[in-house]
Write a protein that holds these residues in place. Structure first.
Motif, short mmCIF file in Angstrom:
data_model
loop_
_atom_site.label_atom_id
_atom_site.label_comp_id
_atom_site.label_asym_id
_atom_site.label_seq_id
_atom_site.Cartn_x
_atom_site.Cartn_y
_atom_site.Cartn_z
N SER A 245 0.86 -1.19 0.00
CA SER A 245 0.00 0.00 0.00
C SER A 245 0.90 1.24 0.00
O SER A 245 2.09 1.16 0.31
CB SER A 245 -0.89 0.01 1.25
OG SER A 245 -0.09 0.23 2.40
N ASP A 246 0.30 2.39 -0.32
CA ASP A 246 1.07 3.64 -0.30
C ASP A 246 1.69 3.86 1.08
O ASP A 246 2.84 4.27 1.21
CB ASP A 246 0.16 4.84 -0.62
CG ASP A 246 -0.37 4.77 -2.05
OD1 ASP A 246 0.11 3.93 -2.83
OD2 ASP A 246 -1.28 5.56 -2.38
N HIS B 195 5.62 4.28 2.08
CA HIS B 195 6.09 5.48 2.80
C HIS B 195 6.77 5.10 4.12
O HIS B 195 7.89 5.54 4.41
CB HIS B 195 4.91 6.42 3.07
CG HIS B 195 5.26 7.58 3.95
ND1 HIS B 195 5.21 7.50 5.34
CD2 HIS B 195 5.70 8.83 3.67
CE1 HIS B 195 5.59 8.64 5.86
NE2 HIS B 195 5.90 9.48 4.87
#
Ligand SMILES: O=c1[nH]c(=O)n([C@H]2C[C@H](O)[C@@H](COP(=O)(O)O)O2)cc1CO
Length: 169
Positions: free
Chosen positions: A79-80, A84
């Motif tokens: 996932s983003d 990150h």
């Protein structure tokens, strides 16, 4: 390997910073990061791979995926937020950062800003022959010590890395 003078404030000569991975501490290896554009455009992806190959001489490169031709496909598994948070964890762990900043990238710019905040030592590489311009926010951050900006040609990269890791830039 670089010695004390450009170490960030969390590091002291002779002892490892607490946030480094146990693997890096037990193997006594430097952990470095290479950053380059992904969503910003992959025109320089082959160059990133060649630079990462050179950086392996100076320690483990935590972000080898940045040079992989399949990175966009591979990263779809995460996932983003996972991307990150993983990258920020690596940033905390790493000793030195090298960013190829010729291809403008929001992600690379963000990562550089976070690295400055963490008082990391950063080398930004820019190729004037690309015909592109480098943001003043990157060039203007050069301080001759912990934030180095170098205009370069690929053939000069080995010498620049040697000097950077020996603290001669
Ligand atoms: O999938 C990804 N994985 C990843 O590690 N990044 C990080 C590493 C790169 O240095 C930087 C690239 O940012 P951008 O995608 O905005 O060009 O962000 C960025 C992406 C995509 O945004």
């Amino acid at each position: 390997m670089r010695k004390g003078k450009r170490r960030n404030e969390f590091e002291t000569t002779g002892s490892r910073p607490m946030y480094k991975s146990l693997e890096a501490i037990s193997n006594n290896v430097e952990e470095n990061i290479f950053w380059g554009s992904i969503s910003g455009g992959r025109d320089d992806a082959d160059l990133y791979a060649r630079l990462i190959e050179q950086l392996r001489q100076y320690g483990k490169v935590l972000t080898e995926h940045v040079g992989n031709s399949s990175v966009e496909e591979d990263e779809k598994a995460l996932s983003d937020k996972e991307i990150h948070d993983r990258d920020m964890e690596w940033l905390n762990e790493c000793d030195y950062l090298v960013a190829e900043v010729t291809q403008p990238s929001l992600g690379v710019g963000y990562e550089i800003g976070r690295a400055v905040d963490l008082k990391k030592t950063i080398l930004c590489l820019f190729r004037p022959q690309s015909g592109k311009g480098l943001s003043e926010m990157i060039r203007g951050a050069e301080n001759g010590s912990t934030f180095i900006v170098k205009d370069y040609k690929e053939s000069e990269a080995p010498t620049i890395f040697k000097q950077f890791f020996k603290e001669e830039l």
